[in-house]
Design an enzyme around this catalytic site. Structure first.
Site, PDB file in Angstrom:
ATOM      1  N   ARG A  40      -7.933  50.893 -50.111  1.00 36.58           N
ATOM      2  CA  ARG A  40      -6.774  50.258 -51.233  1.00 36.58           C
ATOM      3  C   ARG A  40      -5.914  50.718 -51.295  1.00 36.58           C
ATOM      4  O   ARG A  40      -5.764  51.396 -51.890  1.00 36.58           O
ATOM      5  CB  ARG A  40      -8.108  49.426 -51.880  1.00 36.58           C
ATOM      6  CG  ARG A  40      -7.587  48.387 -52.833  1.00 36.58           C
ATOM      7  CD  ARG A  40      -8.654  48.592 -53.435  1.00 36.58           C
ATOM      8  NE  ARG A  40      -8.869  46.545 -53.951  1.00 36.58           N
ATOM      9  CZ  ARG A  40      -9.770  46.851 -55.157  1.00 36.58           C
ATOM     10  NH1 ARG A  40     -11.053  47.280 -55.580  1.00 36.58           N
ATOM     11  NH2 ARG A  40     -10.176  44.856 -55.477  1.00 36.58           N
ATOM     12  N   THR A  79       3.342  46.543 -42.951  1.00 32.95           N
ATOM     13  CA  THR A  79       4.329  47.482 -42.693  1.00 32.95           C
ATOM     14  C   THR A  79       4.661  47.633 -40.948  1.00 32.95           C
ATOM     15  O   THR A  79       6.310  47.159 -40.035  1.00 32.95           O
ATOM     16  CB  THR A  79       4.535  48.997 -43.070  1.00 32.95           C
ATOM     17  OG1 THR A  79       3.552  50.009 -42.721  1.00 32.95           O
ATOM     18  CG2 THR A  79       4.702  49.003 -44.525  1.00 32.95           C
ATOM     19  N   ARG A  98       3.973  54.262 -46.419  1.00 36.02           N
ATOM     20  CA  ARG A  98       3.256  53.542 -47.442  1.00 36.02           C
ATOM     21  C   ARG A  98       3.511  53.924 -48.642  1.00 36.02           C
ATOM     22  O   ARG A  98       3.504  53.245 -50.090  1.00 36.02           O
ATOM     23  CB  ARG A  98       2.660  52.281 -47.704  1.00 36.02           C
ATOM     24  CG  ARG A  98       2.166  51.793 -48.429  1.00 36.02           C
ATOM     25  CD  ARG A  98       0.891  50.392 -48.315  1.00 36.02           C
ATOM     26  NE  ARG A  98       1.423  49.168 -47.653  1.00 36.02           N
ATOM     27  CZ  ARG A  98       1.384  48.503 -48.029  1.00 36.02           C
ATOM     28  NH1 ARG A  98       2.109  47.932 -49.017  1.00 36.02           N
ATOM     29  NH2 ARG A  98       1.797  46.972 -47.107  1.00 36.02           N
ATOM     30  N   GLU A 108      -5.486  44.354 -53.102  1.00 39.41           N
ATOM     31  CA  GLU A 108      -5.119  46.118 -53.560  1.00 39.41           C
ATOM     32  C   GLU A 108      -4.192  46.490 -54.846  1.00 39.41           C
ATOM     33  O   GLU A 108      -4.808  47.190 -55.319  1.00 39.41           O
ATOM     34  CB  GLU A 108      -4.595  46.979 -51.934  1.00 39.41           C
ATOM     35  CG  GLU A 108      -4.604  46.890 -51.324  1.00 39.41           C
ATOM     36  CD  GLU A 108      -4.117  46.801 -49.988  1.00 39.41           C
ATOM     37  OE1 GLU A 108      -2.565  46.528 -49.545  1.00 39.41           O
ATOM     38  OE2 GLU A 108      -3.845  47.970 -49.679  1.00 39.41           O
ATOM     39  N   GLN A 164     -13.734  45.504 -40.846  1.00 41.90           N
ATOM     40  CA  GLN A 164     -13.126  44.986 -41.689  1.00 41.90           C
ATOM     41  C   GLN A 164     -12.206  44.439 -40.242  1.00 41.90           C
ATOM     42  O   GLN A 164     -11.116  43.636 -40.833  1.00 41.90           O
ATOM     43  CB  GLN A 164     -12.028  45.488 -42.699  1.00 41.90           C
ATOM     44  CG  GLN A 164     -13.080  46.052 -44.039  1.00 41.90           C
ATOM     45  CD  GLN A 164     -12.214  46.550 -44.423  1.00 41.90           C
ATOM     46  OE1 GLN A 164     -12.310  48.137 -44.834  1.00 41.90           O
ATOM     47  NE2 GLN A 164     -10.741  47.145 -45.066  1.00 41.90           N
ATOM     48  N   ALA A 189      -4.188  45.054 -46.295  1.00 42.82           N
ATOM     49  CA  ALA A 189      -2.673  45.038 -46.892  1.00 42.82           C
ATOM     50  C   ALA A 189      -3.051  43.838 -48.191  1.00 42.82           C
ATOM     51  O   ALA A 189      -2.135  42.956 -47.666  1.00 42.82           O
ATOM     52  CB  ALA A 189      -2.371  44.949 -45.599  1.00 42.82           C
TER      53      ALA A 189
END
Lengths: 490, 781
Positions: B359, B459, B327, B730, B214, B528
């Site tokens: 996820r 973030t 998170r 997500e 990814q 994200a």
């Protein structure tokens, strides 16, 4: 004298194929991907659980040519001798048009990452050939052996419901070549034994059961391979040597089921799928159990004979068969012996099978009218999961409502499938009441001391095993199912 | 031949623009088996295969290592250890240098890669691996944070504290207080295509790596780092993954680096594809958590103050545990306003594989903790949890500041929940279930409706950027490339829709091409949920640049003002005439107009000061709500999900079909996490659930029997996102919380809803039954 050939013969998609360089442990999947560059068929797990490798295998049966979904990852190449192997590459029409199954999957957004998709297409194709207008339950059952991590299955099920609006089975690619394939497969059946390779690579495909008996007498330590749903993993996961391997799944004689005087005889190579109707028609409790063994591909390959012969403590068929008082017939050469099934299991991984012997058949007495029989399987995930604990109960009540006879057997609770002798004793002769049941629960501690593992803790196994007796009591006394269920009772 | 000759020049609308239900661009290839994954690519001549040798102890120093039998095995060409890395034996994605490619000196989890065998065939490499003789000096190890002092354990990275107001004082002063602890399991990604890399050596220092990743740019940097070469020497390409889910954000690095090192050393192409067991054993998973909570509230159920301590099993290295545990804290509020709050993280070191992105990235774990708190309050007050949820929702004009001091400006949760409550007939079924339970002693039913708010943006502010490259060929066909990767989520087709819309050409004129570091550099992970937000904007910018050039060209050539030039479907109106798009591009080419452009986007407004715990880390929030009904068997703990209703929003959807697919898939994946997916380590520190035979993801027959999924059609993005759409990757995962709470509700029925069942996750049949037993014991039922 049996003729011996050193070549397997099968059809791969549209082409007749003969191979003389086949290793005993070579999987169909590796053959397809590595030797034939047919890379539509994927490897997801190499243990028959995810279905990414699903292909169809067509074989001649007394009912004619049938196609079944199987896991190419644990199917041995040698065992497709005499069969028609169909991969996803074969589905597209001459004009490049998508097959109805494929077009439905596209239109209903049935793929996301796409890696599992060819396997789903093949499973749905097999279902479609069998039942053109399936129910949602049929579809879910046909897809128990196919994992998808992206879609949540909803669009795939919708696609499956719609396939018939895209085309007809009788104008389909396999229908078109049916006569040619049947002729070819019939020609492959020439009564010869196949032997290929030496030493660590040797495989034998006996010509008949008689020939099998002879082969095993000569090579008593050979690995007997029926459905390969267990032996396949010995190779793909543990890289164990299996040569010399003797493939037996093709032997018609071992696929027979019959009933005489209230006893159902099941040949050693009867698959779960084949056994389903024979057993569940006469013993309805078997139906829901067989539906929860493996996925469809595994049920098409796996055999009851193998489930017994390999002696797993969590094999699903021994406890219900033991509760029915089934017997096992073992054969060596021309001699046979018949034993109570429960006596076959000596200890963990140790069965009463002597060198050169093979399981020939299982005889299952149909429970008498008026007796109660139930099988309950507990798993982490409802379908396609290996048993945490399984209880089978066979109860005969006397006219006064007392327990005349009871046979209870469990899987997952000991090193072997095992009868709950102390529990049986605690129930026998007593009124079939909740008081009797509650009083008998202590006896579980005498019968079982289960282990904790990744499937369940010992505490859960003991608690749930006891509760299964409670459930059996509730169901036999109320006459209704006391279980959660996905499907309305048929 | 210009294909545009066949394009409809009278169309009123292009085929495949935005806000249309396009199929996945590869769907026809998926179903025919012609979509090429890395293992399906034609193999280069002389290809070699690698296999990892894994440690067989959970913690220990390597006393001696004897690989002679491995080297002598049939087909073996070479064996690599950590000492063979030409650059650095390190693939730590955060620069902490705590994660070796191959362990040297010490191993820190059972299954850690120690060596790699390179052989002529994959099977030979696998067989040879088993011949290694490694002698370990075993050390004490810990696999489970439950077993340690979570406030004083060794950390893999810096913890975080979020604070607003004085939580301790607020709790102390509250009329009611509850304290508790919750355990939450991890999750294996179980992408159907496992990790894989194929490295092809080039001249000089060059190497091309095909990696199922990814995050191609990170693979590029890691490979360069391990090889000790500049980034320009390494090209990483990925056309598609067979699933990612976060499991291929950093976890592909190891395989790519090894393949590249072996390929450069041996001058032959090298492929490494671990089998499923090695993949599950040696790659990271979702973090499992133990959450300690204390809440103070009033008699109406309004939360006055709350204190959370989120302890995570991170494994032996930091990997992404910092941002993941951050998170979790960012979502300790879900949709609820806390007048006073403190939330702390403890990213704990354990002797397990290093946990990683999955996820939701910690968000699900954060929310689950807070939903437990809401449940506790409801049971304490004897109220329906939905009432407590609603009472504590963020306001729209006040009570709208998060624990990280960002104001929630786009709150739509009230309307979403109201609509779902109505459409799912929550109140009617609540009564029906109570009636059913009153008459059923063994089977109990449960119902729950849970809300969802998820923060969208990385973030780490600098990741919120993207690039794209668009070529328009003279014939008017378009070559599209961007930094996002395709893992099944439909990113490629969404971006193609955006580009088609920009040029007003049919989508079949837009060629979607493999993601490669050679075309678009310095990209962020496709993670994200940001894939289409970021790359869509970048691709749009690139297309606009070219469109503007075409416009300038047409204005000059035909002598018309710019405002008389309009891009119509497959054609351009220039003054009074219409010119086919492909004809205009041909003319532009002849006039030497540059028809290639890059595009770039960076998300505005986002900022985050981690030291202060304050900022505006999220560009916007995504919202949804879900309602589940379940039946449980109180004798065995078995259950079925009877029905689920989902109402979710994705702004002005780019592609509703794709978005609904994400919602359905995300929900089922989340349900798997909370129900049957259980990771089990044994007393040797071995992961025992490393294949689908032992690790149980949901099947088709685990879907809710009734499964209603609706996209709310009224919301639109509060911020100017691409075509006012919102992220969808997500958020739907967390909709599955309703299943855990419905199970809990059914368990609670055993005790007439007088005690909170405190049902932990995953709620396997075993955990459900044990919760039933607990409730029975507590209530004497």
């Amino acid at each position: 004298m049996t003729e011996i050939r050193s070549q397997i013969r099968f059809m791969l998609n549209g082409v007749e194929t003969a191979l003389s360089d086949v290793r005993a442990d070579e999987t169909l999947l590796d053959y397809l991907r590595l030797r034939r560059s047919l890379r539509g068929t994927k490897e997801g797990c190499a243990e028959g659980d995810c279905g990414a490798c699903t292909v169809l295998v067509g074989r001649l049966t007394p009912d004619g040519l049938i196609y079944e979904s199987v896991n190419a990852c644990i199917r041995f190449l040698g065992s497709v001798h005499g069969c028609h192997v169909v991969t996803v590459e074969h589905l597209k029409g001459q004009d490049g048009a998508l097959h109805p199954v494929q077009q439905a999957m596209v239109d209903f957004h049935g793929s996301q990452c796409g890696f599992c998709t060819p396997g789903f297409v093949m499973s749905l194709y097999a279902l479609w050939m069998r039942r053109a207008d399936p129910t949602e339950a049929d579809i879910e059952k046909a897809l128990q052996g196919n994992l998808c991590r992206c879609t949540g299955y909803q669009p795939i099920v919708k696609a499956a419901l719609a396939i018939s609006s895209y085309g007809r089975v009788d104008s389909d690619v396999l229908a078109g070549e049916r006569a040619r394939v049947e002729a070819a497969l019939n020609a492959f059946k020439d009564g010869a034994r196949v032997e290929i390779g030496q030493d660590g690579q040797r495989l034998v495909i006996p010509a008949s059961v008689e020939d099998l008996a002879a082969v095993l007498e000569a090579e008593p330590t050979a690995t007997i391979v029926a459905g390969a749903t267990d032996v396949g993993l010995w190779v793909t996961k543990f890289m164990r040597e299996i040569a010399p391997a003797v493939f037996i799944a093709h032997l018609d004689e071992l696929h027979a089921t019959s009933e005489t005087d209230g006893v159902i005889s099941i040949g050693a190579c009867v698959s779960y799928t084949e056994a389903f109707s024979a057993l569940s028609r006469r013993i309805p409790a078997f139906g829901p159990l067989i539906d929860r063994i493996g996925g469809e591909q595994v049920r098409n390959m796996g055999t009851i004979g193998g489930n017994i012969a390999n002696g797993s403590p969590i094999g699903d068929t021994p406890p219900p068969l033991i509760a029915l008082g089934a017997t096992l017939t073992l054969r060596k050469g021309e001699s046979r012996r018949t034993i109570a099934l429960e006596d076959f299991f000596i200890d963990y991984g140790k069965q009463d099978r002597r060198p050169g012997e093979f399981v020939e058949r299982i005889d299952v007495p149909v429970p008498d009218e008026g007796t109660h029989y139930a099988v309950y399987k507990l798993t982490k995930r409802r379908d396609e999961d290996i048993t945490a604990a399984l209880g089978a109960f066979h109860l005969t009540l006397a006219a006064d409502g007392t327990v005349a006879a009871v046979r209870i057997a469990y899987g997952g609770m000991a090193a072997t499938p095992k009868r709950a002798a102390a529990v049986e004793a605690a129930l026998t002769g007593k009124p079939w009441s909740s008081e009797t049941v509650e009083a008998a629960l202590d006896a579980y501690g005498k019968d079982f001391a289960p282990i904790s593992d990744m499937r369940a803790s010992a505490d859960y196994r003991m608690l749930a095993a006891r509760n299964l007796l409670r459930r059996f009591h509730l169901e036999t006394t109320s006459g209704v199912s006391v279980q959660v269920s996905r499907y309305e009772a048929a | 031949m210009n294909k545009h000759a066949t394009a409809d020049l009278k169309a009123t609308r292009i085929l495949g623009g935005v806000a249309t239900d396009q199929r996945h661009d590869s769907a026809h290839k998926h179903v025919t088996g012609t979509a090429v994954y890395i293992d399906d690519m034609p193999e280069p001549a002389g290809l070699l295969h690698a296999c990892l040798g894994l440690s067989t102890v959970a913690h220990g120093t390597i006393r001696s290592i004897d690989l002679s039998a491995v080297r002598a095995a049939p087909g073996v060409i070479d064996v690599l250890t950590g000492h063979d890395m030409p650059g650095s034996n390190d693939i730590s994605p955060t620069g902490r240098a705590d994660e070796p490619v191959l362990a040297t000196g010490i191993v820190q989890f059972f299954g850690q890669p120690v060596f790699a065998v390179i052989a002529e065939s994959r099977e030979q490499a696998r067989r040879a691996c088993r011949l290694a003789k490694i002698d370990y000096d075993e050390k004490p190890f810990v696999t489970d944070v439950w077993d340690m002092d979570r406030r004083a354990g060794k950390l893999v990275t810096d913890p975080l504290t979020l604070k607003r107001g004085d939580a301790a004082a607020a709790i102390e002063a509250a009329p009611r207080r509850i304290k508790g602890t919750m355990r939450l399991g991890g999750q294996d990604h179980f992408y159907l295509e496992g990790q894989i890399a194929l490295a092809v050596p080039g001249e000089d220092m060059d190497v091309t790596v095909f990696s199922s990743t990814q995050h191609p740019s990170e693979v590029q940097h890691m490979v360069a780092h391990v090889l000790g070469v500049p980034s320009h020497a390494v090209t990483v390409e990925i056309r598609r993954m067979g699933g990612g889910f976060g499991g291929k954000e950093t976890q592909g690095n190891q395989f790519a680096a090894l393949a590249a090192v072996a390929a450069k050393k041996l001058g032959r192409a090298v492929k490494i594809r671990p089998d499923r067991d090695d993949d599950m054993t040696a790659t990271g998973k979702r973090h499992d958590f133990v959450i300690d909570y204390e809440v103070g509230f009033d008699d109406e159920g309004t939360i006055l103050g709350v204190d959370y301590f989120y302890a995570a099993r991170c494994g032996f290295s930091s990997d992404l545990s910092g941002p993941v545990t951050d998170r979790a804290l960012f979502h300790c509020d879900n949709t609820y306003y806390y007048p006073a709050v403190r939330a702390q993280s403890a990213p704990l070191y354990t002797n397990t594989v290093s946990n990683t992105a999955f996820r939701g990235f910690g968000g699900p774990q954060g929310m689950i903790g807070c939903e437990r708190v809401v449940d506790e309050i409801a049971f304490a007050l004897g109220k329906d949890p939905l009432d407590i949820r609603r009472k504590n929702f963020y306001g729209t004009t006040d009570r709208n500041v998060t624990p990280y001091h960002q104001t929630v400006e786009d709150n739509i949760i009230h309307r979403l929940v109201d609509e779902l409550e109505e459409s799912a007939d929550y109140q009617g079924r609540r009564r029906a279930i109570a009636d059913f339970n009153a008459g059923s002693s063994v089977i109990k039913r449960g119902l729950a409706l849970t809300p969802l708010k998820f923060g969208i943006s990385f973030t780490a502010t600098h990741f919120n950027q993207a690039g794209a490259l668009v070529h328009v060929y003279a014939d008017g066909s378009v070559h599209l490339n961007h930094g996002g990767t395709e893992m099944g989520q439909g990113l490629y087709v969404k971006i193609a829709q955006i580009v088609a819309e920009e040029f007003q050409i049919d989508i079949d004129q837009v060629k979607i091409t493999a993601t490669t570091t050679g075309k678009v550099p310095n990209t962020s992970a496709t993670a994200a949920s940001s894939g289409s937000d970021l790359n869509g904007m970048a691709a749009q910018a690139a297309a606009r640049t070219i469109r503007d050039r075409l416009c300038d060209f047409a204005a000059e050539k035909y002598g018309v003002p710019h405002e008389q030039i309009e891009f119509l479907p497959n054609r351009v109106r220039v003054g009074n005439q219409e010119i086919a798009f492909g004809e205009l591009t041909q003319q532009a080419y002849m006039a030497r107009v540059q028809l290639s452009a890059t595009g770039f986007y960076k998300t505005p407004k986002v900022r985050w000061d981690r030291d202060k715990g304050e900022g505006h880390p999220f560009y916007y929030f995504a919202y949804g709500a879900a309602c589940a009904e379940v039946s449980i068997d109180t004798l065995t703990g078995e259950y079925v999900v009877e029905r689920t209703d989902i109402l979710h929003e994705t702004g002005r959807s780019l592609n509703r079909a794709i978005d609904i697919g994400q919602i359905e898939g995300g929900f089922i994946q989340g349900m798997g996490w909370l129900t049957t997916e259980e990771l089990v380590w044994d007393d040797k520190g071995r992961l025992r659930t490393h294949a689908p035979s032992t690790y149980k993801i949901p099947l088709a027959s685990d879907r809710p029997k009734i499964f209603n999924v609706t996209l709310a059609d009224w919301p639109e993005a509060h911020e100017p996102t691409v075509h006012r759409s919102k992220a969808v990757g997500e958020p739907p995962f967390m909709l599955a919380m309703c299943v855990l709470h419905a199970l809990s509700d059914a368990v609670a029925a055993v005790g007439d809803h007088t005690v909170c069942p405190r049902l932990d996750a995953p709620a396997t049949p075993e955990r459900v039954l044990m919760a039933v037993e607990r409730v029975r014991a507590q209530t004497g039922a």
